[in-house]
Scaffold this active site. Structure first.
Site, PDB file in Angstrom:
ATOM      1  N   ARG A  79     -14.655 -11.510   4.028  1.00  0.00           N
ATOM      2  CA  ARG A  79     -13.753 -10.356   4.065  1.00  0.00           C
ATOM      3  C   ARG A  79     -14.402  -9.235   3.244  1.00  0.00           C
ATOM      4  O   ARG A  79     -15.153  -9.477   2.304  1.00  0.00           O
ATOM      5  CB  ARG A  79     -12.366 -10.704   3.501  1.00  0.00           C
ATOM      6  CG  ARG A  79     -11.565 -11.662   4.392  1.00  0.00           C
ATOM      7  CD  ARG A  79     -11.240 -11.017   5.732  1.00  0.00           C
ATOM      8  NE  ARG A  79     -10.442 -11.826   6.650  1.00  0.00           N
ATOM      9  CZ  ARG A  79     -10.953 -12.628   7.584  1.00  0.00           C
ATOM     10  NH1 ARG A  79     -12.257 -12.766   7.721  1.00  0.00           N
ATOM     11  NH2 ARG A  79     -10.147 -13.278   8.412  1.00  0.00           N
ATOM     12  N   ALA A  86      -3.429  -7.510  17.548  1.00  0.00           N
ATOM     13  CA  ALA A  86      -3.171  -6.953  18.878  1.00  0.00           C
ATOM     14  C   ALA A  86      -2.049  -5.919  18.830  1.00  0.00           C
ATOM     15  O   ALA A  86      -2.140  -4.859  19.464  1.00  0.00           O
ATOM     16  CB  ALA A  86      -2.828  -8.071  19.853  1.00  0.00           C
ATOM     17  N   THR A 140       7.870  -3.542  15.412  1.00  0.00           N
ATOM     18  CA  THR A 140       7.521  -2.518  14.418  1.00  0.00           C
ATOM     19  C   THR A 140       6.148  -1.904  14.680  1.00  0.00           C
ATOM     20  O   THR A 140       5.992  -0.682  14.649  1.00  0.00           O
ATOM     21  CB  THR A 140       7.568  -3.125  13.001  1.00  0.00           C
ATOM     22  OG1 THR A 140       8.903  -3.552  12.743  1.00  0.00           O
ATOM     23  CG2 THR A 140       7.149  -2.111  11.949  1.00  0.00           C
ATOM     24  N   ILE A 183       0.842  -1.212   0.000  1.00  0.00           N
ATOM     25  CA  ILE A 183       0.000   0.000   0.000  1.00  0.00           C
ATOM     26  C   ILE A 183       0.874   1.258   0.000  1.00  0.00           C
ATOM     27  O   ILE A 183       0.592   2.226  -0.719  1.00  0.00           O
ATOM     28  CB  ILE A 183      -0.952   0.014   1.227  1.00  0.00           C
ATOM     29  CG1 ILE A 183      -1.737  -1.303   1.315  1.00  0.00           C
ATOM     30  CG2 ILE A 183      -1.921   1.197   1.123  1.00  0.00           C
ATOM     31  CD1 ILE A 183      -2.573  -1.454   2.574  1.00  0.00           C
ATOM     32  N   LYS A 189      -1.216  -4.146  16.209  1.00  0.00           N
ATOM     33  CA  LYS A 189      -1.753  -2.965  15.503  1.00  0.00           C
ATOM     34  C   LYS A 189      -2.664  -2.162  16.440  1.00  0.00           C
ATOM     35  O   LYS A 189      -2.686  -0.933  16.394  1.00  0.00           O
ATOM     36  CB  LYS A 189      -2.537  -3.393  14.252  1.00  0.00           C
ATOM     37  CG  LYS A 189      -1.690  -3.925  13.112  1.00  0.00           C
ATOM     38  CD  LYS A 189      -0.754  -2.903  12.484  1.00  0.00           C
ATOM     39  CE  LYS A 189      -1.452  -1.798  11.741  1.00  0.00           C
ATOM     40  NZ  LYS A 189      -0.491  -0.888  11.070  1.00  0.00           N
ATOM     41  N   ASN A 191      -9.699  -5.297   4.106  1.00  0.00           N
ATOM     42  CA  ASN A 191      -8.725  -6.007   3.256  1.00  0.00           C
ATOM     43  C   ASN A 191      -8.486  -5.295   1.930  1.00  0.00           C
ATOM     44  O   ASN A 191      -9.412  -5.080   1.159  1.00  0.00           O
ATOM     45  CB  ASN A 191      -9.228  -7.412   2.927  1.00  0.00           C
ATOM     46  CG  ASN A 191      -9.072  -8.359   4.087  1.00  0.00           C
ATOM     47  OD1 ASN A 191      -9.636  -8.134   5.150  1.00  0.00           O
ATOM     48  ND2 ASN A 191      -8.303  -9.414   3.892  1.00  0.00           N
ATOM     49  N   ASN A 192      -7.206  -5.001   1.662  1.00  0.00           N
ATOM     50  CA  ASN A 192      -6.827  -4.362   0.394  1.00  0.00           C
ATOM     51  C   ASN A 192      -6.431  -5.410  -0.636  1.00  0.00           C
ATOM     52  O   ASN A 192      -5.903  -6.465  -0.282  1.00  0.00           O
ATOM     53  CB  ASN A 192      -5.598  -3.480   0.606  1.00  0.00           C
ATOM     54  CG  ASN A 192      -5.927  -2.120   1.175  1.00  0.00           C
ATOM     55  OD1 ASN A 192      -5.384  -1.111   0.737  1.00  0.00           O
ATOM     56  ND2 ASN A 192      -6.820  -2.057   2.162  1.00  0.00           N
ATOM     57  N   ASN A 242     -14.517 -16.126   1.226  1.00  0.00           N
ATOM     58  CA  ASN A 242     -13.237 -16.430   0.578  1.00  0.00           C
ATOM     59  C   ASN A 242     -13.435 -17.349  -0.622  1.00  0.00           C
ATOM     60  O   ASN A 242     -12.723 -17.240  -1.616  1.00  0.00           O
ATOM     61  CB  ASN A 242     -12.277 -17.074   1.590  1.00  0.00           C
ATOM     62  CG  ASN A 242     -11.825 -16.070   2.636  1.00  0.00           C
ATOM     63  OD1 ASN A 242     -11.862 -14.857   2.409  1.00  0.00           O
ATOM     64  ND2 ASN A 242     -11.405 -16.564   3.789  1.00  0.00           N
ATOM     65  N   TYR A 275      -0.983 -10.154  15.268  1.00  0.00           N
ATOM     66  CA  TYR A 275      -0.882  -9.006  14.366  1.00  0.00           C
ATOM     67  C   TYR A 275      -1.898  -7.942  14.780  1.00  0.00           C
ATOM     68  O   TYR A 275      -1.551  -6.765  14.978  1.00  0.00           O
ATOM     69  CB  TYR A 275      -1.133  -9.440  12.909  1.00  0.00           C
ATOM     70  CG  TYR A 275      -1.495  -8.300  11.982  1.00  0.00           C
ATOM     71  CD1 TYR A 275      -0.542  -7.357  11.595  1.00  0.00           C
ATOM     72  CD2 TYR A 275      -2.800  -8.145  11.496  1.00  0.00           C
ATOM     73  CE1 TYR A 275      -0.875  -6.301  10.751  1.00  0.00           C
ATOM     74  CE2 TYR A 275      -3.138  -7.093  10.658  1.00  0.00           C
ATOM     75  CZ  TYR A 275      -2.169  -6.173  10.292  1.00  0.00           C
ATOM     76  OH  TYR A 275      -2.504  -5.126   9.466  1.00  0.00           O
ATOM     77  N   THR A 301      -6.025  -0.853  11.172  1.00  0.00           N
ATOM     78  CA  THR A 301      -6.691  -1.882  10.371  1.00  0.00           C
ATOM     79  C   THR A 301      -8.035  -2.272  10.978  1.00  0.00           C
ATOM     80  O   THR A 301      -8.246  -2.117  12.187  1.00  0.00           O
ATOM     81  CB  THR A 301      -5.795  -3.139  10.285  1.00  0.00           C
ATOM     82  OG1 THR A 301      -6.571  -4.236   9.788  1.00  0.00           O
ATOM     83  CG2 THR A 301      -5.229  -3.552  11.630  1.00  0.00           C
ATOM     84  N   ASP A 302      -8.916  -2.823  10.139  1.00  0.00           N
ATOM     85  CA  ASP A 302     -10.205  -3.317  10.648  1.00  0.00           C
ATOM     86  C   ASP A 302     -10.013  -4.474  11.629  1.00  0.00           C
ATOM     87  O   ASP A 302     -10.889  -4.762  12.443  1.00  0.00           O
ATOM     88  CB  ASP A 302     -11.135  -3.744   9.493  1.00  0.00           C
ATOM     89  CG  ASP A 302     -10.608  -4.893   8.640  1.00  0.00           C
ATOM     90  OD1 ASP A 302      -9.436  -5.295   8.806  1.00  0.00           O
ATOM     91  OD2 ASP A 302     -11.382  -5.383   7.785  1.00  0.00           O
ATOM     92  N   GLU A 303      -8.839  -5.123  11.559  1.00  0.00           N
ATOM     93  CA  GLU A 303      -8.619  -6.295  12.427  1.00  0.00           C
ATOM     94  C   GLU A 303      -8.628  -5.940  13.905  1.00  0.00           C
ATOM     95  O   GLU A 303      -8.785  -6.818  14.749  1.00  0.00           O
ATOM     96  CB  GLU A 303      -7.297  -6.980  12.078  1.00  0.00           C
ATOM     97  CG  GLU A 303      -7.286  -7.503  10.677  1.00  0.00           C
ATOM     98  CD  GLU A 303      -6.598  -8.860  10.525  1.00  0.00           C
ATOM     99  OE1 GLU A 303      -6.229  -9.461  11.546  1.00  0.00           O
ATOM    100  OE2 GLU A 303      -6.458  -9.289   9.387  1.00  0.00           O
ATOM    101  N   HIS A 355      -9.117 -18.014  13.682  1.00  0.00           N
ATOM    102  CA  HIS A 355      -9.515 -17.316  12.446  1.00  0.00           C
ATOM    103  C   HIS A 355     -10.758 -16.443  12.650  1.00  0.00           C
ATOM    104  O   HIS A 355     -11.821 -16.953  13.037  1.00  0.00           O
ATOM    105  CB  HIS A 355      -9.809 -18.387  11.385  1.00  0.00           C
ATOM    106  CG  HIS A 355      -9.797 -17.883   9.987  1.00  0.00           C
ATOM    107  ND1 HIS A 355      -9.765 -18.724   8.901  1.00  0.00           N
ATOM    108  CD2 HIS A 355      -9.822 -16.628   9.471  1.00  0.00           C
ATOM    109  CE1 HIS A 355      -9.757 -18.024   7.790  1.00  0.00           C
ATOM    110  NE2 HIS A 355      -9.802 -16.733   8.118  1.00  0.00           N
TER     111      HIS A 355
END
Ligand code: NAD
Ligand code: TDX
Length: 346
Positions: free
Chosen positions: A218, A156, A105, A12, A158, A183-184, A253, A154, A130-132, A280
């Site tokens: 998604r 958590a 990071t 992105i 973010k 999701n991109n 998916n 991931y 992120t939406d996550e 998931h």
């Protein structure tokens, strides 16, 4: 404006840097800082670097956002007034294998950037979240005011970066805006994520490892629409606010997989249902009324966006074959071998 795009050699971030450079006839400066991890790729910036004489101001620094001295140097040297932080370890499956780099990071790196923004008096800090961070939602859509409930390492990490950024607005008045996109998909996406992995596997007549029953949902957003939304928020977003970004393209998916296979004229028999991802998230869905009320709208239709993405991977085999023959091979084995074997052993 002098804009620092961290993670600008990734998927992105490189689209965003390209968009800025194309706009910069007006005199803006684009500066990229990227560690060039496995996901960073200078090829993604080639259009800019090959054409430097034609484009506006562009500078690239290889380095880590956790390195405070370096970040300070970059911000001073290029008189950066706006920071857009894309830099992250970004793949859920890798975070499940080892969360270490994600903590560094996606949390510590955000802290370093915020500290420098605070000390150097940055005029805008966009934290790409992120939406996550919301977790899964069985029905309805998440609004910005909903509580967060990240459910994998991931997500958590973010969420840590997301809330730390907010705290710098509340505590120190750093002019932060937080974006949460879904999701991109699009060109130049590292082929570990669903869309590019399945396109490239199908081109190679390899199996498409669909997790579980493939009925997870998604919400898909074309990367170009995402970049335009971020640019829009730099101008029109309100400091201290969170903005969801989505195009209301919810698909299972298996639907996305069928669309890819049909576009490539490949048989559905390439699909292999494999052991599901641990923890998931079953469904993501975002309500993006808030940014739309300000005036942003997505332009790219999902089916057409997926088709043009498939065409890009067909035309750019050099780009992804180089990746898939390197570090990726070892990763693929670690990630998928046991899923396929243990599923067929059942
Ligand atoms: P990506 O993995 O393709 O790119 C990440 C980039 O960051 C790479 O170029 C990498 O080299 C760089 N990087 C990693 N660690 C770094 C460090 N310590 N210092 C400097 N650079 C570093 O990721 P992406 O898909 O382009 O995602 C970009 C951002 O958008 C991430 O913050 C991600 O969480 C967020 N996001 C992604 C999606 C998606 O669907 N891909 C959706 C919503 C939000
Ligand atoms: O091999 C696979 N098989 C499969 O069934 C892969 C890689 C994925 N999947 C499923 C898992 C998800 O339900 O496809 C869906 C999409 O998976 P990813 O492409 O890995 O994305 P996701 O886990 O949804 O996270 C993405 O969206 C939010 C990005 O990777 C994040 O960076 C972003 O923040």
């Amino acid at each position: 404006m002098s804009i620092l795009v961290t993670g600008g050699a990734g998927f992105i971030g490189s689209h965003f840097a390209r968009m800025l450079v194309n706009q910069s006839a007006s005199g803006g400066q684009t500066v990229v800082l990227d560690k060039l991890t496995y996901a960073g790729n200078m090829e993604n910036l080639r259009e800019i670097t090959d054409d430097l004489h034609k484009s506006g101001y562009f500078k690239f620094y290889k380095g880590d956002i956790c390195n405070r001295e370096l970040v300070e140097h970059v911000v001073k040297e290029d008189a950066v007034d706006t920071i857009v932080n894309f830099a992250a370890d970004s793949h859920v499956d890798r975070s499940i294998m080892d969360a270490g780099a994600f903590i560094d990071t996606d949390m510590k790196g955000v802290y370093v950037l915020l500290e420098v923004a605070r000390n150097q008096g940055a005029k805008k800090f966009i934290q790409i979240s992120t939406d996550e961070v919301y977790g899964a939602i069985p029905e309805g859509s998440f609004k910005e005011t909903d509580p967060i409930n990240p459910r994998n390492p991931y997500a958590a990490s973010k969420a840590g970066g997301d809330r730390l950024a907010y705290s710098y607005w509340v505590t120190y008045g750093v002019p932060v805006i937080i974006t949460r996109a879904c999701n991109n998909y699009g060109t130049n996406q590292y082929p570990e994520k669903l869309v590019p992995l399945f396109i490239t596997n199908a081109i190679e007549n390899k199996k498409l490892p669909l997790y579980g029953d493939g009925m997870q949902v998604r919400d898909w957003l074309h990367v170009k629409d995402h970049c335009e939304a971020i640019d829009f928020l730099i101008r029109h977003g309100k400091n201290g606010e969170v903005y969801n970004i989505s195009a209301n393209n919810e698909h299972t998916n298996i639907e996305t997989t069928h669309l890819i296979l049909d576009e490539l004229k490949k048989p559905h028999s390439l699909i292999e249902h494999v052991l599901d991802r641990e923890g998931h998230d079953r469904r993501y869905s975002l309500d993006s009324t808030k940014i739309r009320q300000l005036g942003w709208q997505p332009k790219i239709k999902y089916e057409e966006g997926i088709r043009s993405t498939v065409r890009w991977y067909l035309k750019n085999e050099d780009w992804w074959r180089k990746i898939k023959s390197g570090e990726f091979l070892e990763y693929y084995k670690r990630q998928y071998e046991h899923r396929m074997v243990s599923k067929s052993a059942k």
